[in-house]
Structures are given as structure tokens and as C-alpha cells.
Design an enzyme around this catalytic site. Structure first.
Site, PDB file in Angstrom:
ATOM      1  CG  PHE A 281      23.943  38.123  39.966  1.00 32.80           C
ATOM      2  CD1 PHE A 281      23.792  38.884  41.102  1.00 32.80           C
ATOM      3  CD2 PHE A 281      25.131  37.419  39.807  1.00 32.80           C
ATOM      4  CE1 PHE A 281      24.785  38.944  42.072  1.00 32.80           C
ATOM      5  CE2 PHE A 281      26.127  37.470  40.762  1.00 32.80           C
ATOM      6  CZ  PHE A 281      25.964  38.240  41.898  1.00 32.80           C
TER       7      PHE A 281
ATOM      8  CD  GLN B 139      33.213  35.171  34.704  1.00 37.54           C
ATOM      9  OE1 GLN B 139      33.079  34.985  35.901  1.00 37.54           O
ATOM     10  NE2 GLN B 139      32.239  34.914  33.834  1.00 37.54           N
TER      11      GLN B 139
ATOM     12  CG  HIS C 215      34.021  39.459  38.952  1.00 32.44           C
ATOM     13  ND1 HIS C 215      33.613  40.757  39.193  1.00 32.44           N
ATOM     14  CD2 HIS C 215      33.030  38.660  39.408  1.00 32.44           C
ATOM     15  CE1 HIS C 215      32.420  40.735  39.768  1.00 32.44           C
ATOM     16  NE2 HIS C 215      32.045  39.478  39.909  1.00 32.44           N
TER      17      HIS C 215
ATOM     18  CG  LEU D 235      34.598  39.141  43.317  1.00 31.93           C
ATOM     19  CD1 LEU D 235      35.363  39.254  42.012  1.00 31.93           C
ATOM     20  CD2 LEU D 235      34.025  37.736  43.459  1.00 31.93           C
TER      21      LEU D 235
ATOM     22  CD  GLU E 138      27.258  39.885  37.938  1.00 29.57           C
ATOM     23  OE1 GLU E 138      26.396  39.820  37.050  1.00 29.57           O
ATOM     24  OE2 GLU E 138      28.220  39.095  38.008  1.00 29.57           O
TER      25      GLU E 138
ATOM     26  NE  ARG F 222      30.106  37.498  37.321  1.00 32.39           N
ATOM     27  CZ  ARG F 222      30.293  36.600  38.274  1.00 32.39           C
ATOM     28  NH1 ARG F 222      31.139  35.603  38.082  1.00 32.39           N
ATOM     29  NH2 ARG F 222      29.654  36.690  39.424  1.00 32.39           N
TER      30      ARG F 222
ATOM     31  CG  HIS G  79      35.897  35.752  39.447  1.00 29.14           C
ATOM     32  ND1 HIS G  79      36.055  35.696  40.817  1.00 29.14           N
ATOM     33  CD2 HIS G  79      34.596  35.409  39.210  1.00 29.14           C
ATOM     34  CE1 HIS G  79      34.909  35.337  41.384  1.00 29.14           C
ATOM     35  NE2 HIS G  79      34.020  35.153  40.429  1.00 29.14           N
TER      36      HIS G  79
ATOM     37  NE  ARG H  28      31.465  31.290  37.176  1.00 29.84           N
ATOM     38  CZ  ARG H  28      31.130  32.191  38.095  1.00 29.84           C
ATOM     39  NH1 ARG H  28      29.845  32.366  38.423  1.00 29.84           N
ATOM     40  NH2 ARG H  28      32.043  32.951  38.663  1.00 29.84           N
TER      41      ARG H  28
END
Length: 619
Positions: A136, A254, A256, A270, A273, A329, A395, A430
Site C-alpha cells: 500500500f 485527505q 483520496h 472509492l 488503493e 495519498r 475521504h 494518513r
């Protein structure tokens, strides 16, 4: 478990006037991963515990977390350990994280994952039968324990089943509108309970409890394009503010990088990832794989700088640097935004995420079953045969209620916060997968702390003020009683979402942020003239009117902090201050309710000082 329904069946007798009362040691507000884990911990510590959730049990936003749970278990890479996970988390957050929270998170996440497995979670396995771990963005090693791309759903299923087995009381479709305090026992007051209403009947409920754990999630419904579901209206943030607690890091929202922008039926939805972790690449309208042009100096030593090297990484990960699609991200979202602004976007205002040309249909359907079926059914998009049109979508909020790292206690005695509504753990950005391990690690800590505090009170429990209950009732009913009101809650929400999307979005400037604050003030004035027609039963307009009070307050916090922070860092990008400033990297912005109780005051606060033994990890 006693499942309480919206009419009050199986409850204690209601008082005259229809006001219900219930008494517990710990009340957990929210039934996502954080709330369920906190409730389980409080129950296991011997506290009489209740969960109050705005939606149905099992409907929590945690189920949308698809990729995995970040934990340095070393099942794929024996070199991985908590120190590397800690370093990745701090670097991903641009060193603005609460170092103690990041440390505890990295140290305790593996044990929390194994605990889930003991409770029945069915993880994917390695060839040796261990829990499988995937790559990730921002993580040095493959460390996300996963269940296909349905990890959040499996987490909720497991925790919910555990809560049912323990017999924890759950109040579903019940919304908390105020925290109640006893001001006689301390200078800032102590929590004495919570005031709520049944969403179906409109009937009011008082929960008497000396300890309340807020686990209400995020703020995404203040933005027009978001991956968040309808519950995410900043309830916990606003409840804590009005009770006297402080918020931290609220400027850091954030976006995304990969939310669907087309077709309209899935806009904002979404795209996990995991698509990039399993080989997906980002391309612009010219067909160029553009992420190689956006690798920051900070990550160049670990990131592939050409396509051949990046492609080899999937086959021989140990000897090659990571592909740039797996940068943190915030870096990926900014790169996508830059391509769109430069005119190299897709026809519908996004860019392309392509895994179809990189992996076989069989591989995609096995590794990404939810992605495949979801987009095939909802949008007739076959991700095994065509690229997806994606773009940044609101997000997650890194900011939240300021809490003690070890206990999750806020500035108000008896009030705890965990999950997305708490702040500090993730700093300015994050890393993917850290949210689910965050829920588990700090959910357990919050529940145990709340239970311990409640037990320690003995017979000296704080008392609920009947005057405060009457005020809470009057505030909730005000939209029905506004004479001459002409404002519609849906119109105000739509204007707020557009304001936040246009003026407090992924790229920010001082003039736009100033305009946003002026517009929020106008919206707050309009909200004073809200009118709701009909009755309290089955009235979604009334529910939104109550939510708007929270959304407007939290939106003001985000915009005010974003205007104050004159640099670009993590999820906060200022076009007029495009670089990170070392001076701003030494402090947090803290927000508290103002003297009138209608707005917020902002102050600067130094970061906690990291011990030398942890600092050495970055040398």
C-alpha cells in the site's frame, strides 16, 4: 445483546412526556470499528456498556475500507517491524503526528490483528498459511492484512458478532445531539451523559453515564464530492467542541486520489488503493504514465524513477524501488490534480487508472472481487477490460478531538474519542491501511480507559442537569417552531458543500479561504431561520437540520485552520505557500468553541517532543 428498536421496545418505562432514560457506566457513540472495539473493551473490563449508533448496526462506514489493516507482522517481509511502521507513519504525516500515538499504533497493531483472527476473522493466507499482507502507498513493506478487497466488512462482521455474543446493548437509528455535563465536580465540568432522539419516532432519550466514548467518524458530507456516507456530518467533532474539548489538525483533509468521476451512478465512490498495490497505473489523456514526474525529493531514494524499474518491482520487490503510484495519498492526489489543471485530464474531469492492461481478468476478479462486481453492477464498467476514470474525492479528516495518547481522554473529564473523530495520530496525512489498525489499537485503549474511570468514581457519579436536558430538547425542536422561517435545510447543505468543494478543496489560497469563512457565516445566519414542516416521525428534513448545526461548526474549523497555516504539508496544499515551512512543522493549530458558543477560536501549540531513541530512526 438487547437490540433496542426505534419505538423504545424492550426499554425501561418512559417518563411522562415521552422522555426515556437509561443508565450505564460507559456509552459509546458510534458503531464502526472504533466504537465496537471500544465497547468490547469496556464490557470486558466490567463496565455496563451501551452502543448508540446513528444508523443500523453493521452499516458503519468502516465497511468501505477495502484494502487492509496495516500491521508490521513480518509475514511477507521478515525485515518489517514496528520501528519501520512507526517511521513510515511519521514520514507519511510529514512529522506532524503525535509521536506517542504513532508509536503505540505501530507496536500494538499486530496483536490487534491476531486478536481479530482469534475472534473469527477470515484473512487471506500466504503460501505458508500465515495471514497474507499486501502493498500500500507509503508503506516500506507489504504489511496490510487483508480479506480480498472487503477487509473493513470482515472487521465489522467479526466485531459485531463479538459484541452480540457478549450481550452489549445497542441503540440503533438513535442520534446523539448533545453531551450532558455536571459542572459541580471540576473546573471544566465532567461528562454525565448524552441526549439523543430516535430517528424514526423523534422520541427523546437521556443516557446517564459518567464516561462517553465518541467514535462518530468524519466530516465528508460537508463536501460535494466525497467517498463518505450520509452519517459523516462531523457529529463527534461538534459535540466535543460544544462540551469544551479542543480540536487539532483540522486543516488536514485527505482527498483520496482515486474516487470514480464517471459514470454519474458511481461518482465519488472509492477505488481502493489495492488496485495500485496490485499493479494498476495512472495515465493522463495522452496515455502517459505521469507519476514519474511527481516524485518528491523526500521519497526519491525509495521510489522507482523509470517505467522499467517500476514494472520489475511487482516481480522482484526485494531488489527494486517502489512504483510512484504507491507514494503517499497526498502526493498522488496533488499529482492527479496537477495533470487535470494542465489540461491532460479525461473527458469527465479526471484521469485514468488502468489495471486491465496490466493483470489478467482472472487475477483481478480474485484479488479485487468487490471492485469488479461493484462497478460492473452499478455502472457497467468492466475493470478487467477498461481503465477507470478517477479523481480525488474527499475521504478522511486527519484532524479531530485532541486526546491523551495513552488513554484517548479529551480535555473534558469522562469524555474519550477514538477513530476518525479523534486527532493527532496521522499528522498531516494518513497512510492507507493505518485507519483500520488505528480503530483497533485505540478503540481498545479508549474502552479500557473509560471503564477504569467509571469504576474509579464509586458512588460519586456526576449528575445529569435537568435544565440542560430541557435546553437540549428546545434546541432539537427549534426548527419546528421557527416563526417566519424560510430556509430549507437541503438548500443550505447544498450551498455548504459547494462552498467547501470550491474554496476549501484540494488546492487552497488565502482569498478563497477568506471567502469561505464569510460564506459560512452567511450560512450560519441562514440556518438560524431554518424551518422544518411536518412531525418528528419519519422526518429526514428535521434530521438534516440538526446535522447542519454540526456541519457548519466543523466546516468553520477546517477553513479557519487552513487560512492560518501558511504552508503546504500533507493534506493541506496552499497555492500561495507551495512549500513546507520548517517553522510550521513544529506546531499544531488548536480550535476551541468561542465565548458566545457559536464560533471557534484558534491558537498555536507546540508539538510534543519526540524522545531521542525514536528520533534516531530518521537519521
Amino acid at each position: 445483546m438487547t437490540r433496542h428498536d426505534m419505538t423504545g421496545n424492550e426499554m425501561s418505562a418512559a417518563e411522562p412526556g415521552g422522555l426515556e432514560r437509561h443508565s450505564y457506566d460507559v456509552v459509546v457513540v458510534g458503531a464502526g470499528g472504533a466504537g465496537l472495539r471500544a465497547a468490547i473493551a469496556a464490557h470486558d473490563a466490567g463496565a455496563r456498556t451501551a452502543i448508540v449508533c446513528k444508523s443500523l448496526l453493521g452499516k458503519a462506514h468502516t465497511v468501505m475500507a477495502e484494502g487492509g489493516i496495516a500491521a508490521a507482522m513480518g509475514n511477507r517481509w521478515p525485515e518489517d517491524n514496528w520501528q519501520v511502521h512507526f517511521r513510515d507513519t511519521m514520514r507519511g504525516g510529514k512529522m506532524l503526528n503525535n509521536w506517542r500515538m504513532a508509536q503505540l499504533h505501530a507496536q500494538e497493531a499486530p496483536e490487534r490483528v491476531l486478536e481479530l483472527e482469534d475472534w473469527g476473522a477470515l484473512f487471506d493466507r500466504t503460501e505458508d498459511g500465515l495471514i497474507s499482507q499486501r502493498d500500500f502507498g507509503g508503506h516500506r513493506y507489504a504489511r496490510l492484512a487483508h480479506v480480498g478487497d472487503r477487509t473493513g466488512l470482515e472487521m465489522i462482521r467479526t466485531l459485531q458478532q463479538r459484541a452480540v455474543a457478549l450481550g452489549i446493548d445497542v441503540f440503533m437509528e438513535c442520534t446523539v445531539t448533545e453531551l450532558l455535563k455536571d459542572v459541580s465536580g471540576s473546573t471544566t465540568g465532567r461528562v454525565s451523559g448524552a441526549f439523543a432522539y430516535w430517528r424514526e419516532t423523534g422520541r427523546f432519550v437521556v443516557f446517564e453515564a459518567p464516561a462517553v466514548v465518541l467514535a462518530t467518524g468524519g466530516i465528508g458530507k460537508s463536501f460535494r464530492v466525497t467517498s463518505n456516507s450520509w452519517e459523516y456530518t462531523g457529529d463527534g467533532h461538534a459535540l466535543a467542541l460544544r462540551a469544551g474539548a479542543s480540536l487539532v489538525n483540522m486543516e488536514f483533509v485527505q482527498f483520496h486520489p482515486t474516487g470514480m468521476v464517471w459514470p454519474p451512478s458511481v461518482k465519488g465512490l472509492l477505488v481502493t488503493e489495492s488496485v495500485r498495490g496490485d499493479g494498476g497505473i495512472l495515465k493522463n489523456s495522452e496515455g502517459k504514465r505521469f507519476m514519474f514526474d511527481y516524485i518528491p525529493e523526500f521519497f526519491k531514494a525509495e521510489t522507482a524513477d523509470n517505467e522499467a524499474e517500476a514494472d520489475r518491482w511487482y516481480e522482484d520487490k526485494k531488489n527494486n524501488r517502489r512504483p510512484p503510484e504507491l507514494l503517499p495519498r497526498d502526493e498522488v492526489a496533488r499529482a492527479i490534480n496537477s495533470e487535470i489543471k494542465a489540461g491532460r485530464g479525461s473527458p469527465h474531469g479526471g484521469i485514468y487508472l488502468d489495471i486491465a492492461s496490466r493483470r489478467s481478468p482472472e487475477f483481478i476478479r480474485k484479488r479485487l472481487p468487490s471492485m469488479y462486481h461493484q462497478f460492473k453492477e452499478l455502472a457497467d464498467v468492466d475493470i478487467t477490460a477498461e481503465a477507470m476514470e478517477i479523481g480525488p474525492t474527499c475521504h478522511y479528516v486527519m484532524g479531530g478531538i485532541e486526546v491523551d495518547a495513552d488513554t484517548e481522554l479529551s480535555a473534558i473529564e469522562g469524555l474519550y474519542a477514538v477513530g476518525e473523530c479523534s486527532g493527532g495520530m496521522h499528522g498531516s496525512n494518513r497512510l492507507g491501511g493505518n485507519s483500520l489498525s488505528d480503530l483497533l489499537v485505540f478503540g481498545r485503549r479508549a474502552g479500557e480507559s473509560a471503564a477504569s474511570y467509571s469504576h474509579g468514581l464509586g458512588g460519586g457519579r456526576p449528575a445529569v442537569s435537568e435544565a440542560d436536558v430541557k435546553i437540549a430538547q428546545a434546541t432539537a425542536l427549534a426548527p419546528f417552531e421557527m416563526e417566519g422561517g424560510a430556509e430549507n435545510p437541503y438548500a443550505i447543505q447544498q450551498d455548504l458543500q459547494q462552498t467547501m468543494n470550491d474554496l476549501v478543496g484540494i488546492i487552497r489560497t488565502a482569498p478563497e479561504l477568506q471567502r469561505s469563512l464569510e460564506e459560512i457565516e452567511r450560512l450560519k445566519e441562514r440556518a438560524r431561520h431554518l424551518v422544518v414542516e411536518g412531525h418528528r416521525q419519519y422526518n429526514p428534513g428535521w434530521h438534516l437540520a440538526l446535522d447542519l448545526r454540526n456541519m457548519l461548526l466543523v466546516s468553520e474549523c477546517i477553513a479557519k485552520a487552513a487560512l492560518e497555516r501558511q504552508e503546504s504539508r500533507g493534506g493541506h496544499t496552499r497555492d500561495d505557500f507551495p512549500q513546507a515551512d520548517p517553522d510550521w512543522g513544529t506546531k499544531n493549530l488548536v480550535l476551541r468553541i468561542d465565548a458566545e458558543g457559536t464560533g471557534v477560536d484558534l491558537s498555536h501549540q507546540p508539538l510534543p517532543v519526540m524522545p531521542d531513541e525514536l528520533k534516531s530512526l530518521f537519521e
